[in-house]
Design an enzyme around this catalytic site. Structure first.
Site, mmCIF file in Angstrom:
data_model
loop_
_atom_site.group_PDB
_atom_site.id
_atom_site.type_symbol
_atom_site.label_atom_id
_atom_site.label_comp_id
_atom_site.label_asym_id
_atom_site.label_seq_id
_atom_site.Cartn_x
_atom_site.Cartn_y
_atom_site.Cartn_z
ATOM 1 N N PHE A 176 -27.155 111.853 56.475
ATOM 2 C CA PHE A 176 -25.997 111.446 55.655
ATOM 3 C C PHE A 176 -24.767 112.319 55.910
ATOM 4 N N GLY A 211 -25.159 115.129 48.533
ATOM 5 C CA GLY A 211 -24.047 114.214 48.240
ATOM 6 C C GLY A 211 -24.479 113.013 47.400
ATOM 7 N N SER A 221 -21.894 102.083 58.409
ATOM 8 C CA SER A 221 -21.047 101.479 57.381
ATOM 9 C C SER A 221 -20.632 100.081 57.814
ATOM 10 N N ARG A 274 -15.512 92.441 47.717
ATOM 11 C CA ARG A 274 -16.452 93.327 48.415
ATOM 12 C C ARG A 274 -17.869 93.078 47.919
ATOM 13 N N LEU A 286 -12.821 102.233 44.585
ATOM 14 C CA LEU A 286 -12.535 101.474 43.359
ATOM 15 C C LEU A 286 -13.363 101.928 42.152
ATOM 16 N N GLY A 329 -4.733 98.755 56.039
ATOM 17 C CA GLY A 329 -6.066 98.755 56.643
ATOM 18 C C GLY A 329 -7.110 97.973 55.857
ATOM 19 N N ASP A 330 -6.786 97.555 54.614
ATOM 20 C CA ASP A 330 -7.766 96.797 53.823
ATOM 21 C C ASP A 330 -7.916 95.364 54.354
ATOM 22 N N TYR A 342 -12.198 107.407 60.793
ATOM 23 C CA TYR A 342 -13.501 107.417 60.121
ATOM 24 C C TYR A 342 -14.398 106.310 60.692
ATOM 25 N N LEU A 355 -22.382 121.736 51.421
ATOM 26 C CA LEU A 355 -21.765 121.640 50.081
ATOM 27 C C LEU A 355 -20.245 121.487 50.157
ATOM 28 N N SER A 356 -19.733 120.955 51.285
ATOM 29 C CA SER A 356 -18.280 120.779 51.396
ATOM 30 C C SER A 356 -17.792 119.679 50.467
ATOM 31 N N LYS A 409 -17.980 106.408 63.085
ATOM 32 C CA LYS A 409 -19.268 105.728 62.827
ATOM 33 C C LYS A 409 -19.661 104.869 64.029
HETATM 34 P P1 NAD Z 1 -20.854 112.495 50.178
HETATM 35 O O1 NAD Z 1 -19.597 113.153 50.633
HETATM 36 O O2 NAD Z 1 -21.147 112.468 48.733
HETATM 37 O O3 NAD Z 1 -22.099 113.133 50.948
HETATM 38 C C1 NAD Z 1 -22.003 113.699 52.231
HETATM 39 C C2 NAD Z 1 -22.670 115.075 52.157
HETATM 40 O O4 NAD Z 1 -22.601 115.680 53.450
HETATM 41 C C3 NAD Z 1 -21.962 116.024 51.185
HETATM 42 O O5 NAD Z 1 -22.925 116.601 50.336
HETATM 43 C C4 NAD Z 1 -21.313 117.071 52.090
HETATM 44 O O6 NAD Z 1 -21.246 118.336 51.464
HETATM 45 C C5 NAD Z 1 -22.234 117.032 53.296
HETATM 46 N N1 NAD Z 1 -21.595 117.428 54.563
HETATM 47 C C6 NAD Z 1 -20.429 116.997 55.078
HETATM 48 N N2 NAD Z 1 -20.201 117.551 56.281
HETATM 49 C C7 NAD Z 1 -21.275 118.348 56.537
HETATM 50 C C8 NAD Z 1 -21.636 119.194 57.620
HETATM 51 N N3 NAD Z 1 -20.837 119.320 58.670
HETATM 52 N N4 NAD Z 1 -22.806 119.862 57.553
HETATM 53 C C9 NAD Z 1 -23.619 119.750 56.469
HETATM 54 N N5 NAD Z 1 -23.322 118.972 55.417
HETATM 55 C C10 NAD Z 1 -22.167 118.278 55.447
HETATM 56 O O7 NAD Z 1 -20.833 111.015 50.778
HETATM 57 P P2 NAD Z 1 -21.788 109.786 50.487
HETATM 58 O O8 NAD Z 1 -20.994 108.750 49.803
HETATM 59 O O9 NAD Z 1 -23.064 110.232 49.901
HETATM 60 O O10 NAD Z 1 -22.018 109.282 51.962
HETATM 61 C C11 NAD Z 1 -23.144 109.665 52.728
HETATM 62 C C12 NAD Z 1 -23.036 109.055 54.120
HETATM 63 O O11 NAD Z 1 -22.946 107.640 54.005
HETATM 64 C C13 NAD Z 1 -21.794 109.505 54.899
HETATM 65 O O12 NAD Z 1 -22.157 109.654 56.253
HETATM 66 C C14 NAD Z 1 -20.847 108.339 54.731
HETATM 67 O O13 NAD Z 1 -19.946 108.232 55.820
HETATM 68 C C15 NAD Z 1 -21.805 107.163 54.710
HETATM 69 N N6 NAD Z 1 -21.270 105.986 54.000
HETATM 70 C C16 NAD Z 1 -20.797 106.135 52.721
HETATM 71 C C17 NAD Z 1 -20.267 105.022 52.069
HETATM 72 C C18 NAD Z 1 -19.682 105.155 50.687
HETATM 73 O O14 NAD Z 1 -18.892 104.289 50.300
HETATM 74 N N7 NAD Z 1 -20.037 106.159 49.900
HETATM 75 C C19 NAD Z 1 -20.255 103.776 52.714
HETATM 76 C C20 NAD Z 1 -20.760 103.671 54.002
HETATM 77 C C21 NAD Z 1 -21.270 104.797 54.643
HETATM 78 C C1 WQD Z 2 -12.746 98.224 47.251
HETATM 79 C C2 WQD Z 2 -11.686 97.215 46.828
HETATM 80 C C3 WQD Z 2 -9.467 97.827 47.527
HETATM 81 C C4 WQD Z 2 -9.141 101.407 45.014
HETATM 82 C C5 WQD Z 2 -14.362 101.937 51.695
HETATM 83 C C6 WQD Z 2 -14.370 102.321 53.151
HETATM 84 C C7 WQD Z 2 -15.656 101.874 53.771
HETATM 85 C C8 WQD Z 2 -16.848 102.394 52.986
HETATM 86 C C9 WQD Z 2 -16.750 102.082 51.538
HETATM 87 C C10 WQD Z 2 -17.558 104.475 53.863
HETATM 88 C C11 WQD Z 2 -10.643 96.944 47.915
HETATM 89 C C12 WQD Z 2 -9.562 97.825 46.016
HETATM 90 C C13 WQD Z 2 -9.603 100.263 45.628
HETATM 91 C C14 WQD Z 2 -8.060 101.304 44.087
HETATM 92 C C15 WQD Z 2 -8.012 98.926 44.455
HETATM 93 N N1 WQD Z 2 -16.931 103.824 53.042
HETATM 94 N N2 WQD Z 2 -9.040 99.049 45.366
HETATM 95 N N3 WQD Z 2 -7.542 100.060 43.843
HETATM 96 O O1 WQD Z 2 -12.086 99.929 51.047
HETATM 97 O O2 WQD Z 2 -14.017 98.302 50.681
HETATM 98 O O3 WQD Z 2 -14.457 100.524 51.603
HETATM 99 O O4 WQD Z 2 -15.482 102.530 51.039
HETATM 100 O O5 WQD Z 2 -18.119 104.074 54.842
HETATM 101 O O6 WQD Z 2 -15.646 102.350 55.082
HETATM 102 O O7 WQD Z 2 -13.279 101.688 53.799
HETATM 103 O O8 WQD Z 2 -13.854 100.367 49.243
HETATM 104 O O9 WQD Z 2 -13.813 101.082 46.904
HETATM 105 O O10 WQD Z 2 -11.930 101.797 48.435
HETATM 106 O O11 WQD Z 2 -12.103 99.408 47.741
HETATM 107 O O12 WQD Z 2 -7.489 97.839 44.220
HETATM 108 O O13 WQD Z 2 -7.573 102.304 43.527
HETATM 109 O O14 WQD Z 2 -10.948 97.770 45.735
HETATM 110 O O15 WQD Z 2 -8.216 97.342 47.948
HETATM 111 O O16 WQD Z 2 -10.294 95.583 47.808
HETATM 112 P P1 WQD Z 2 -13.498 99.696 50.683
HETATM 113 P P2 WQD Z 2 -12.926 100.757 48.043
#
Ligand code: NAD
Ligand code: WQD
Length: 347
Positions: A90, A20, A134, A240, A209, A303-304, A158, A43-44, A162
């Site tokens: 992850f 991912g 997160s 943010r 975003l 929720g924001d 979600y 690879l979902s 976490k």
């Molecule tokens: P992503 O979706 O790109 O990566 C997650 C990977 O996990 C994917 O490759 C998916 O195919 C794999 N996956 C999902 N379910 C699975 C399962 N049951 N078994 C095996 N593989 C599985 O997401 P990302 O942005 O790289 O995020 C990675 C981690 O970080 C996640 O746990 C996410 O919740 C956390 N996180 C992400 C963000 C963000 O904004 N991207 C922020 C905070 C936390």
């Molecule tokens: C950022 C800012 C939106 C899209 C989310 C999850 C959080 C974490 C990271 C996983 C905000 C604004 C966004 C758009 C916009 N993920 N926005 N137009 O909401 O801070 O966090 O991703 O853990 O749990 O909640 O990130 O990038 O969605 O938004 O105006 O089309 O951009 O309102 O202020 P967020 P985001």
């Protein structure tokens, strides 16, 4: 790359979800740092192409196993056939809106999946884990910046998944204090590897975003909806703490090193410590890409919160980690990835 599960005696890191967005960037930094890794991913929400490119960037190889963290048998065979020293976890589902409409899928993938993984780790006596948490676990914070000892809460499935996992890991550590666990609380990961070869590749219309802005700039989407312009922030739009995915990945390398030296369970914020508004991110992206990013104001997204940014001192003091890259790097790397790969890994 191989999915051969034959006995291998080198100590390795198992990276779940390593294909991912954040996982692939972390694989690059782990390989660059000399670690051997096995990626387990179903690879979902990713493609194997990301791992091919990780190997191309680093000139090193990794092992890939296509499979699901909820598959008990597969996990047990992985742990018995490889000398795995630690796990970076992850794998999971991450879209807040989708979690509201599909809560069972989120609890199954994220919570149940983690339980299956932990059970297999326990059986194999592998007790070092870095978990992708997160900043969402802080809910709507009473003040800013956010430190790790702030109260936690969740407003959607979600976020609750976490938080539940964090609590399960706390309980696990109480039951057996030889576990070494890092809860890495990411703020807003953005950007891409500077090579332009790996980056964020959303399956559908992006929720977040930065990928949304990038797709507007390349002309795949018409205009950005800015969710709310009446927040109590300096320009009325949400603020943010955007963190470059390469900095975030290096935080995982530092966390693994730290856990090798110290037992216990630790929460660390991985953020820059500065907040940027939606309009500031749009302006920075326009500047880097030299493309217009048309936008319209839209109602607040449910929720924001108004503003969110980290106090990253604990990670600096305890991990020796600090984000080095600024918004200019984030937007220019994001634009390079988007413009060279307009259709992501399917380009
Ligand atoms: P992503 O979706 O790109 O990566 C997650 C990977 O996990 C994917 O490759 C998916 O195919 C794999 N996956 C999902 N379910 C699975 C399962 N049951 N078994 C095996 N593989 C599985 O997401 P990302 O942005 O790289 O995020 C990675 C981690 O970080 C996640 O746990 C996410 O919740 C956390 N996180 C992400 C963000 C963000 O904004 N991207 C922020 C905070 C936390
Ligand atoms: C950022 C800012 C939106 C899209 C989310 C999850 C959080 C974490 C990271 C996983 C905000 C604004 C966004 C758009 C916009 N993920 N926005 N137009 O909401 O801070 O966090 O991703 O853990 O749990 O909640 O990130 O990038 O969605 O938004 O105006 O089309 O951009 O309102 O202020 P967020 P985001």
């Amino acid at each position: 790359m191989s999915s051969n599960l034959s006995k291998n005696t080198t100590k390795k890191i198992l990276v779940t979800g390593g294909a991912g967005y954040i996982g692939s960037h972390t694989c690059v930094e782990l390989l660059n740092d000399g670690h051997e890794i096995i990626v387990l991913d179903n690879l979902s929400n990713s493609s194997e192409e990301s791992l091919k490119r990780v190997q191309e960037i680093t000139g090193k190889t990794l092992e890939f196993v296509k499979g699901d963290i909820r598959d008990h048998k597969l996990l047990n065979s992985l742990f018995s056939n490889h000398e795995i020293a630690s796990v970076i976890h992850f794998a999971g589902l991450k879209a807040v809106g989708e979690s509201v409409s599909m809560p069972l899928a989120y609890y199954d993938n994220n919570v149940n999946g983690t339980l299956v993984l932990l059970e297999a780790m326990k059986q194999a006596n592998v007790k070092t884990l870095v978990f992708s948490s997160s900043a969402t676990v802080y809910g709507d914070p009473a003040s800013l910046p956010i430190s790790e000892d702030f109260p936690t809460s969740a407003t959607n499935p979600y976020g609750r998944s976490k938080l539940m996992i964090e609590e399960i890991l706390q309980d696990l550590h109480v039951s057996d204090n030889s576990w070494r666990i890092a809860l890495l609380r990411y703020f807003n990961p953005v950007g891409a590897h500077p090579s332009g070869r790996i980056g964020e590749d959303p399956n559908d219309i992006p929720n977040n975003l930065m990928p949304y802005i990038a797709q507007v700039a390349i002309g795949k989407l018409d205009k950005l909806s800015v969710f709310g312009n009446d927040y109590p922030t300096h320009d009325g739009t949400g603020v943010r703490d955007y963190i470059h995915v390469v900095d975030l990945s290096l935080g995982h390398v530092r966390a693994i090193e730290k856990l090798q030296k110290t037992a216990g369970i630790h929460a660390w914020n991985l953020g820059v410590g500065k907040g940027y508004s939606v309009l500031e991110m749009v302006a920075a992206f326009e500047q880097a890409s030299q493309q217009p990013v048309p936008y319209q104001f839209a109602p607040r997204r449910s929720g924001d919160i108004a503003a969110c940014y980290a106090n990253p001192e604990k990670a600096l003091n305890e991990l020796g980690w600090k984000a080095e890259k600024g918004v200019d790097d984030m937007v220019s790397d994001s634009w390079r990835w988007q413009s060279v790969n307009p259709n992501g890994y399917h380009s």
